[in-house]
Structure formats: structure tokens, C-alpha cells
Design a protein around this motif. Structure first.
Motif, PDB file in Angstrom:
ATOM      1  N   THR A 316       0.840  -1.189   0.000  1.00 56.30           N
ATOM      2  CA  THR A 316       0.000   0.000   0.000  1.00 56.30           C
ATOM      3  C   THR A 316       0.875   1.239   0.000  1.00 56.30           C
ATOM      4  N   TYR A 317       0.407   2.251  -0.716  1.00 55.15           N
ATOM      5  CA  TYR A 317       1.256   3.420  -0.904  1.00 55.15           C
ATOM      6  C   TYR A 317       1.297   4.310   0.323  1.00 55.15           C
ATOM      7  N   TRP A 318       0.352   4.137   1.196  1.00 56.74           N
ATOM      8  CA  TRP A 318       0.358   4.972   2.408  1.00 56.74           C
ATOM      9  C   TRP A 318      -0.323   4.212   3.524  1.00 56.74           C
ATOM     10  N   GLN A 319       0.358   3.988   4.633  1.00 50.06           N
ATOM     11  CA  GLN A 319      -0.342   3.315   5.722  1.00 50.06           C
ATOM     12  C   GLN A 319      -0.048   3.947   7.074  1.00 50.06           C
ATOM     13  N   TRP A 320       0.273   5.215   7.054  1.00 50.77           N
ATOM     14  CA  TRP A 320       0.477   5.952   8.290  1.00 50.77           C
ATOM     15  C   TRP A 320       1.530   5.297   9.167  1.00 50.77           C
ATOM     16  N   PRO A 322       5.014   5.439  11.057  1.00 45.12           N
ATOM     17  CA  PRO A 322       5.599   6.651  11.650  1.00 45.12           C
ATOM     18  C   PRO A 322       6.495   7.439  10.688  1.00 45.12           C
ATOM     19  N   THR A 325       4.269   9.237   8.250  1.00 44.06           N
ATOM     20  CA  THR A 325       3.518  10.299   8.891  1.00 44.06           C
ATOM     21  C   THR A 325       4.417  11.497   9.171  1.00 44.06           C
TER      22      THR A 325
END
Lengths: 382, 709
Positions: A316-320, A322, A325
Motif C-alpha cells: 500500500t502506498y500509504w499506511q500511516w 511513523p 507520517t
């Protein structure tokens, strides 16, 4: 006809001329890439070959835009090739051959880089405090040597990693130690660029301070943790993305670090400290803006490249995570800075303070996340 | 705006000021700040852990409060999504608000500018030309075109204003970058778990809790169909098995997602570097289309996912897929099991272990065990075919220049001696007693060398957050643990230890020619000592000494008791050998060491907390892969948005809009002025260049050139 000719002559361009040396430089780059493709192409995937090919016009354009880059890149490549020649494919020769052991093996080159960064910083300070052109010039020369030694060290380290084993070899931007060398080289070069563009050596004392701090950390990390040892890549890092994501990121970090130091100089100068020894507030303000602009542009690219890579490696291209973020927080911080300046027309001390504090945020995103927060992006852990 | 659109509907005061606020810069900046702070919270607390971890961390008071605030999954809480929604709204309204003036600005040349206003420009200069109006206009036109300006002309009263501009794309950058933010957010929302939450709210989907043993038994309310457009879940497949559903973790429970194909795992590969770091994880899979029935082989690796029918499969992790373990059960209950004879042979020849003591176990399954009148369950959790460990690291001791010298050279060499060693296969299990209490165990298959002696390592911990504590069982001359178990049994079994004490006293009597009554006393002492020892090992002896012996004598008594223990342990070993039909052996330094180690180990074994020691005899490894299956319809939007964002950022920061006005007066005077949207330091320099070049081009006399400063 006559008018047309005169018009062409009269064309005023900001772009530098494209001379014979630029052509030669481009040809050498192309020849180097062609040789690499011919000799090692089969070990690279299509993306790595594409990156190699794209490096040629990019480096040629950069050399054309900023002339000293041509000499710099050619000199580093030449020294690295000498080192490769001296190695004769045997790692032990690093301890046997005088030139390798004391000059061009990767660790030694990085030690030279560290030493010259410190010397350069000292020279800039002496130059600024004593108003001595000689010391200021020495600062510049030493900074160039530092950048050259660091870049050569990285190139040689790249080669050395393949001498350990073809399955171990990789571009040296894979862990915290390696990226600190990258940071030092990129930030020094970026500073030297602005030094020549603004024709002032008086920011050197401040900018080289943050580079010295990075080198101090690098030395501690190497001496106390043996961090310099080349490690093989874990599966998640085995990707061509690393070659573009990491350097793009460090252009961003380097530029932000530089803007913070220029911001510090601005604040001092505006309070009447060192005012006569620093460039005008207008120049400092402009450099700060330029640095943040280039940093922001590259940080945007780097974060997007990171997202593309994450999509391939983690699904996934973004998974929060750290690291992701905090990259977003850094990005938001400088996005706001730019909005304040460009849209609100804010200038002066507030933005300088902001750039300085921004360095804390950036440092936390770069180092703090690895030290204190756990996540997927833990390759650079201390 | 100069010309407010007349058709605009009249809005109420409140609506209008709300619009002003939402589309304003300060609101946007406030939102960015709030978003940054909210994001920080999620990085400080590890997200999406099992709820029990949080409960342990915060306690029963704070746990539900934090849960209510959504701190365990900040990024999918309503309030976080609300911030994002406001950001979308703010950015959208900002675009709407600026679209008209900006588009107007992009198109406009401002050719109607008055002379007075041009004179008010920061960058402005004047000259005079002797050329006729026609030629001057032609040359100016040519100059502007050659320098990349687009020009619009406005002749008035015999004068001519050439309004030129370049870099209008800078404004387009604004639309690109801000539009990109909207695209990225929308794409991200599509791929996040908001759609799933909506479906759960609307479609009566219910999460499952606990283990699912049979996928086909899961009710449709907990299943998501093939048509589901967006999901992210895990697929667990042991070697030789297949899966056609992905497990989605939702709210501490799960949902099942049907896949449009069946994935079968043929083989899972893990390669390691010589240093023990993992080098490659790869799954050889066979994908079978559920509709067409066609199948193909593919290898999925880290960084090399497979996309089929809109679902992308990634190598996410790996686990044990149910390895079969053959275990020898060694009882730790004195008097039990060891009675069975026919023990032992050459090292490694486990075929001689009696069948009755062998059990078959499967990882991920449980095995009931009955010992010492109690029921236990061994839950086998993991098996590893090898374990590479750093067994020794010697830091460099050099200082000063020598230290620096060590740091020169290649980056390949290590400045410290590090020895990596494969310590062989291991397996872990939890042993649960009848009351449900469990301890976790890890046992290594082959003995490990420490200081020239060999031990079988058996680790135990009471809870997962503790490190394993190891029982080191010394192996005998044949390399097995059998001698230790026989010795231990003879030392702890009440009947046998009486015999041990007698033999010990008799031996002492012969060696030291004691009187019979002294020997009798010695036997009694040995009996008592052994009895105490059999309770809690050295702990009982220590406790006894502390209770009954005055401070001053404690050391003497302790060493005397230790001597008794060592002597009796030797006798216990000899007794065990005799009972197994083996000849006694002569005490050598090595054997005495074995006895000492055994004694320490027997004492430690009192705290092992298990009635059995399970020894791995042979195994058949079965691995399992964990693939991540995703369908992310928002990805193209996000990628397009990213591209536009980069273009927009570069356009805004690096394309500079410049407007150059050249007013050619009828009387030959020339007025030049430059404006730019980013008043950088180089604008003046730029203007000077244009001024000099153009004036030169028009053969202008350097009449009165204002140097604006």
C-alpha cells in the motif's frame, strides 16, 4: 534579416552557454554509461538501466547549469576508478596498498571528508571573524575537497560492496551511516552552489556548522557502533526505488538543514550580531527561501517515490507508518512556510525562526523516528 | 474582484462569511497545523495493536477513554477523517475562489496600463531613441519574441504600448498542485477503510472473533463478495495447501474477503546471507481462476508483487505451516518413565528411544499430555530449521591513532570480532495446565557448546514480554541427555536417593576410613540434604542454612553441603548406570565437571515449571506464506495526483511570471517597466539585462535612465 540577426544576438538569457567542455563532459558521461550498460547490463533490471541512462542527461544538464560540477564529477570518477584499479578485485589490498589504505579506500576517503569538513568550518569561521579573504577561500577549497572525498568514498564503497559478494553489492544509501555520508556530500555541494550564485562566502560559517554536526554524529556512529561495516540488503530494500527515493530525500533534508542555518544567521544579523560580517538580510532571506523551495520540491518528489515504493514492497502506498507520517508533517510544515511567504507575503524574523524550528521537525523525522518510534521503515535504526 | 458576477445569487451574510472563512488562507493553515498535530499522536502510540496490549499498557481506567477517542487507530477515526474532509473542502473552495481571478490574470496582458502606473513600478527605466516609430516597434517586437515573451500591443495617441509577459504557467501550477491534493485525498479515501466502514454500517456485516477453523462455515454476514472494489487483507497458505479468501482485520475482529481466484502454495523459499540476515522471501504459487478454471504458476517476492484480476498479491510475511515434529518425551517427575529400560546408544541414533516415549506433534496444533496425575496441553507455536546467532562479539580495544588506523581501509571489514553460528533447529510451544495457565518453552534440537562443554538448551518464560530463561542440560559422553535424566531421577526419587546416600556414606567410609557411627551420621546427613534438595534444589538448601545456621558458620556449612551434594550426585550417576546395565566409570576432571554441571542443572530444573522435557528427534518442515491481497481503486487517482502535484510545485516555485511593458512614445522616448510575481533578488538583475539589451537594440541614447533602488 538584419533585424532578425541582431535580435538573436540581443537575446538575453539567464542560462549559461553550452561550450565545448560541456559537450565533452556529456560525451564522457554517455561513454561511461554505455560501458556500464555493456559490461554490467545483464545484472540490472530494466528500471536500473533506465535510471542509469537518465543519469547521463541529468548530470550533463547539471554540469552545464553549474560549471564546477563537471570538474567535480570527473575528478571523483577518476579517483574512484584509480581505487577500483588498485583493488584488483581483492578487498585485502585495502590494507596493503599505501594509496588505498591512506587515501582512496572508502573508509579512508570518508575520514578525509570528515577531517576536511571540520577544517572547512574552522576556516569559514576564522575568515568571517577575522575578515580574512584567505581563510574564506580556504573554507571553500576545503569544502570542495570534503564533498569530493565523500562522494569518492561512496563510489568506492559501492564497488567494495560488490567485492564482498555479488549478492551483497548495492548502492551505499541503505542505512543510517551511508545516508549521513550522502547528507554531508549533498548539503556541502548545495551550499557551495549558493555560495557561488550569491558570490558570498559569509554563510559558510553557519551552514558548515550543521554539516560538522552531521559528521560528528557519523564519526561517533562509526567508532562506537562499527556502523560503517557494509551490510547486505534485506529483501524489502532490494529495489531500484532505493536509488532514487533516498537521494531525493536527502536533497530535501540537506536543503532544510541549510535553510535553518541561514535562518539562524538571519536572526543574529537582524539583532545586530555579526551583522557587518554576514551578507545582507535581503540575501539571507532570499537564500533561505531558495533552499526551502528546492528542499520542498525534492521532498515532495521523495515522498511520492517512497509511496510508490511502499506500494510495491508493503502492498500500500500509504499506511500511516511513523516514517510516512513524519514525512507528511515535515511536508506540511514547509508547505505552510511557503504559503506564508508567497501568499501572505510574510518576510523576516518569523520565517527565519520557523526555518530554524523546522530543522527540529526535520531532524526528528530523519533520526528521531528511527530512534524512538517503531515501524516498517526501520532500516536506519541506531 | 473588479467585476463581481451580476448573476451571483444573493447570499446571506452568514453563508458569505462562512464561505470566506472556509476558503481563507488562515483556515487552511490552521487545518494544516491541526492535521500535523493529529498525525503526531498516531506515531507516538503504536497503532492497530491487539486491544489487550493497550489494556495492559494503560490499565482499565484509561483504556476505554483512549478507545473512545480512537487513539488506537487514529487515522481511521471519524475526527481524523473530518479534518481531512475539511482540508478537502478548504482546498476546493480555495480553488473555486481563486479560479476566476487567476484565469483572468493568466489571459490578461494589461495592455491598457497607463503611463503613470508604469512609472510607479519598482523596476522602471527610461531612454530615448532616434529610430522612427515603425522600426522601433518592429525591433522591440522581435526582441520580446526572441526572449520568450508573448506580446499584446495597444497603440494610443501616437504612442505604442507593448505589454509582454512570460511564465503564466506559474499560475497553472497553483491549479495543478491544489487540484492534486484533492485527487490524492479522494483516492486515499477510496483505498482506506472508510468504504468498508460504510458497508458495515449499511450492510449488516459483522466481524468475527476468535479462530476460524472452517472457512466454508463462515456466514455471509461476515464475508465480502468478489465484487468488493476495495480491500486489504492477508492470505495464509501452508505449503501444499490452497486459499481463496483473504482475512481482513477490522476492529479487533475479522471479515473474510472472497478472492476471484484460488492461490495454492507450492513452495516457500527463505534464503539467508552467511551473516544470518534474510536475503530473499519468495512464494511459488499456482493461481487458478475461479471462473475460467485456468491456472498458471508465478513466484511472488518482496518488491515483486503479482496483480491478477484487479487483486494484487504481495509477499508480506511467512510462518510455520504445520511442521511435523517427532519428539522424545523425558519425564521430569522422579520415579516415572525412567524405569523403562533399553536406553541409549550412539550419538544421534534416536531410533533407540523407546516407542512409548515418542510422540508426534504438529506446529499450530495442540497435543494433550498427562503427567504426574495432571492434564496438560502442549500448543506448538513455531518451528525453525536453523537459528543463526551472534555467539561472541569482541569489541576493539585499540585507542588513539591505532583506533583510527582500524577505521581506514575498505568498508567491508569489521573492526570487531563477531562470530556467527548456526545453533540448529528449535521449536516453541506453550504448555497449558488444567487451570488454563500457560508457560512458553523453546527447545533446541542439537546441543550447544559453551566453554568447551556441551548442553541441550531448554528455554522457558512465564509471559511473552519476558526473555527466555534457559535450562542448560549437560550432555553425556554419547552426546545425549539420557545420562542427565537418569542421574536426576536417581538423585530425586525417594527410593533411589536412599540408596545413593548409603553408597555415598560407604564410599566415604572406605576412602577416609571413617568409624561406622560417623559413616552412619554421614548417611543421615546425605539423606536429609538430598531430601531438602529434592524440594527446591539449592534454594531449599540455602533457605535451610539461613534458618538454622548462625551467620558465622554459614559458609562452612554451605561448602560442606555442596561437597555432600557433589558426592551424592556422582553416586547417583553411578547408580543410574548400574541400573541401566552399564559399568561404573573412573572420575576424570571432565566427568567431575559433568557432575557439577548436572547438579546445577538439576537444581535449575526445579523451576522449569513443566513435568516433561520435549526433545526434538526429527522433523519435517512445512512452511506457510502470508500474502497480502489488495484491491485499491484509488491508486490511479493518487498516482495522477502525485504527478500533478510535482508539476504544480515546480511550476509554482520555478516558473516565474514576468510582465515587461515597453511604451514607445511618439516623441522617441522609451519607458520600460517590469513586474514579477515573485520579487526575488534576481528581478532587478533581470530587468537591468533586458533594459540594457533592449535600449542597445533600439540604439537608444542612455538619456535619463532611472536606476531604481
Amino acid at each position: 534579416m538584419e533585424i532578425a540577426q541582431k535580435t538573436l544576438l540581443a537575446k538575453t538569457s539567464r542560462l549559461p552557454a553550452f561550450g565545448p567542455f560541456d559537450v565533452l563532459f556529456a560525451l564522457i558521461l554517455a561513454a561511461g554509461a554505455a560501458y556500464a550498460l555493456h559490461a554490467f547490463g545483464e545484472y540490472m533490471d530494466i528500471y536500473e538501466r533506465a535510471i542509469l541512462v537518465c543519469t547521463v542527461p541529468a548530470a550533463a544538464a547539471f554540469g552545464w547549469y553549474w560549471k564546477p560540477m563537471r570538474v567535480f564529477l570527473l575528478a571523483c570518477a577518476a579517483v574512484a576508478l584509480i581505487a577500483v584499479g588498485l583493488y584488483q578485485g581483492q578487498l585485502v589490498r585495502a590494507d596493503e596498498v599505501f594509496l588505498l589504505k591512506y587515501f582512496v579506500s572508502s573508509q579512508t576517503a570518508i575520514m578525509w571528508m570528515s577531517a576536511t569538513v571540520f577544517l572547512s568550518t574552522a576556516a569559514y569561521w576564522l575568515g568571517m571573524l577575522a575578515r580574512s579573504t584567505f581563510f574564506e577561500r580556504s573554507g571553500t577549497v576545503l569544502a570542495w575537497i570534503a564533498a569530493g572525498a565523500g562522494f569518492t568514498g561512496m563510489l568506492v564503497r559501492w564497488y567494495e560492496s560488490y567485492l564482498i559478494g555479488t549478492d551483497v553489492g548495492h548502492i551505499p544509501v541503505s542505512n543510517l551511516y551511508e545516508v549521513f555520508v550522502l547528507f554531508t556530500v549533498l548539503t556541502t555541494l548545495m551550499y557551495l552552489f549558493y555560495e557561488s550564485r550569491y558570490a558570498t562566502r559569509r554563510m559558510g560559517a553557519f551552514v558548515m556548522l550543521v554539516i560538522s554536526a552531521a559528521v560528528g554524529f557519523l564519526l561517533w556512529y562509526s567508532f562506537s557502533r562499527d556502523a560503517h561495516e557494509i551490510q547486505p540488503l534485506i529483501p524489502a530494500l532490494q529495489s531500484y526505488w532505493m536509488k532514487i527515493h533516498v537521494p531525493a530525500n536527502f536533497i530535501g533534508y540537506g536543503a532544510f538543514a541549510m535553510s535553518a542555518m541561514v535562518g539562524a544567521a538571519y536572526l543574529l544579523a537582524s539583532k545586530g550580531i555579526l551583522t557587518s560580517r554576514l551578507p545582507s538580510l535581503q540575501v539571507l532571506d532570499d537564500v533561505m527561501y531558495r533552499a526551502i523551495s528546492i528542499g520542498f520540491a525534492f521532498f515532495t518528489i521523495a515522498t511520492i517515490l517512497g509511496a510508490l515504493w511502499a506500494a510495491e514492497a508493503w502492498g500500500t502506498y500509504w499506511q500511516w507508518d511513523p516514517k510516512e507520517t513524519w514525512a507528511l508533517i515535515v511536508w506540511l510544515n514547509y508547505a505552510t512556510w511557503l504559503h506564508m511567504r508567497l501568499t501572505k507575503g510574510l518576510r523576516g524574523a518569523v520565517l527565519a525562526w520557523w526555518a530554524l524550528i523546522g530543522l527540529l521537525v526535520t531532524t526528528f523525522a530523519f533520526l528521531g523516528v528511527n530512534m524512538y518510534l517503531s515501524g516498517l521503515h526501520s532500516y536506519g535504526s541506531l | 474582484m473588479k467585476n463581481p458576477a451580476p448573476a451571483r445569487r444573493p447570499r446571506s451574510q452568514a453563508a458569505s462569511s462562512l464561505y470566506e472563512l472556509l476558503s481563507s488562507m488562515r483556515f487552511a493553515i490552521a487545518l494544516l497545523t491541526v492535521l500535523a498535530i493529529a498525525s503526531v499522536i498516531g506515531t507516538l502510540l503504536q497503532q492497530n495493536q491487539p486491544f489487550n496490549n493497550y489494556l495492559n499498557q494503560f490499565g482499565p481506567f484509561w483504556f476505554p477513554m483512549f478507545q473512545m477517542l480512537g487513539l488506537y487507530n487514529v487515522y481511521s477515526t471519524g475526527w481524523f477523517l473530518a479534518i481531512l474532509a475539511f482540508l478537502l473542502l478548504s482546498t476546493g473552495l480555495c480553488i473555486v475562489r481563486h479560479a476566476r481571478p487567476m484565469l483572468h490574470d493568466m489571459r490578461a496582458f494589461r495592455e491598457t496600463a497607463r503611463e503613470t502606473s508604469l512609472r510607479a513600478f519598482h523596476l522602471c527605466a527610461e531612454g530615448r531613441t532616434s529610430l522612427d516609430a515603425e522600426t522601433a516597434a518592429a525591433r522591440t517586437r522581435a526582441y520580446l519574441a526572441a526572449n520568450g515573451f508573448r506580446t499584446r500591443e495597444n497603440p494610443r495617441d501616437g504612442d505604442l504600448l507593448l505589454a509582454a509577459k512570460q511564465g503564466s504557467w506559474s499560475r497553472a501550477g497553483y491549479f495543478l498542485a491544489h487540484g492534486a491534493i484533492i485527487l490524492i485525498c479522494v483516492g486515499g479515501l477510496l483505498d482506506g477503510n472508510l468504504p468498508l466502514k460504510l458497508r458495515m454500517a449499511l450492510g449488516n456485516k459483522q466481524v468475527l472473533h476468535g479462530e476460524v477453523s472452517d472457512v466454508s462455515q463462515v456466514p455471509p454476514t461476515s464475508r465480502l463478495g468478489e465484487g468488493n472494489a476495495t480491500f486489504r487483507g492477508n492470505v495464509f497458505i501452508p505449503e501444499g495447501k490452497s486459499a481463496s479468501v483473504a482475512v481482513l482485520n477490522v476492529d479487533d475482529g475479522m471479515l473474510l474477503q472472497d478472492l476471484p481466484f484460488i492461490v495454492s502454495l507450492d513452495k516457500f523459499h527463505v534464503d539467508f546471507y552467511p551473516t544470518g540476515q534474510p536475503k530473499r522471501f519468495a512464494s511459488d504459487v499456482i493461481i487458478t481462476d475461479r471462473d475460467s478454471g485456468k491456472s498458471f504458476r508465478h513466484t511472488i517476492e518482496v518488491n515483486k508483487p503479482l496483480t491478477y484480476r484487479g487483486v494484487t498479491l504481495y509477499q508480506a510475511s511467512f510462518e510455520d505451516g504445520g511442521s511435523r515434529l517427532r519428539l522424545a518425551v523425558h519425564s521430569l517427575v522422579p520415579g516415572e518413565a525412567q524405569e523403562e529400560g533399553g536406553r541409549h546408544a550412539d550419538h544421534g541414533d534416536h531410533a533407540s528411544v523407546p516407542e512409548s516415549r515418542l510422540v508426534e506433534a504438529v506446529v499450530n496444533e495442540a497435543l494433550p499430555l498427562a503427567y504426574d496425575g495432571q492434564q496438560y496441553t502442549a500448543e506448538f507455536t513455531d518451528f525453525r530449521p536453523f537459528n543463526v546467532e551472534t555467539v561472541g562479539q569482541q569489541a576493539s580495544t585499540a585507542t588513539g591513532l591505532a583506533r583510527l588506523q582500524q577505521h581506514l581501509g575498505s568498508g567491508a571489514k569489521s573492526r570487531s570480532e563477531r562470530t556467527m553460528k548456526n545453533v540448529g533447529p528449535s521449536f516453541t510451544y506453550r504448555l497449558r495446565d488444567a487451570s488454563g495457565q500457560a508457560r512458553e518453552y523453546i527447545n533446541y534440537m542439537v546441543p550447544t557448546e559453551q566453554d568447551g562443554r556441551w548442553y541441550a538448551l531448554a528455554g522457558m518464560r512465564e509471559s511473552p514480554d519476558q526473555p527466555f530463561r534457559f535450562l542448560r542440560i549437560p550432555t553425556d559422553e554419547a552426546g545425549t541427555v539420557d545420562a542427565w535424566f537418569a542421574l536426576r531421577n536417581a538423585l530425586l526419587d525417594p527410593k533411589l536417593r536412599a540408596e545413593v546416600a548409603r553408597r555415598y556414606a560407604r564410599g566415604a567410609q572406605q576412602r577416609e576410613s571413617l568409624r561406622p557411627d560417623s559413616a552412619q551420621r554421614l548417611e543421615e546427613t546425605a539423606q536429609r540434604t538430598l531430601q531438602l534438595f529434592s524440594e527446591q534444589g539449592f534454594d531449599s538448601l540455602g533457605g535451610f542454612i539461613e534458618k538454622t545456621v548462625p551467620q558465622a558458620d554459614r559458609e562452612n556449612v554451605a561448602s560442606a553441603l555442596l561437597k555432600v551434594m557433589e558426592g551424592t550426585t556422582w553416586e547417583a550417576w553411578m547408580l543410574a548406570r548400574e541400573r541401566a546395565g552399564e559399568k561404573p566409570v573412573e572420575p576424570t576432571a571432565q566427568r567431575i565437571q559433568f557432575v557439577r554441571d548436572s547438579l546445577a542443572s538439576v537444581s535449575d530444573s526445579m523451576h522449569y515449571g513443566s513435568p516433561v522435557y520435549l526433545q526434538l528427534v526429527s522433523f519435517e518442515q512445512v512452511q506457510a506464506t502470508v500474502l497480502q491481497a489488495t484491491r485499491s481503486p484509488g491508486k490511479p487517482l493518487v498516482y495522477l495526483g502525485s504527478l500533478l502535484l510535482v508539476m504544480g510545485v515546480f511550476a509554482m516555485l520555478y516558473v516565474r511570471e514576468r510582465r515587461l511593458f515597453v511604451l514607445l512614445k511618439a516623441d522617441g522616448r522609451i519607458l520600460m517597466a517590469l513586474s514579477t510575481n515573485r520579487q526575488g533578488l534576481d528581478a532587478g538583475e533581470q530587468f537591468a539585462r533586458h533594459r540594457d539589451a533592449l535600449m542597445n537594440h533600439l540604439d537608444a541614447t542612455a538619456a535619463q535612465r532611472d536606476e531604481p533602488q
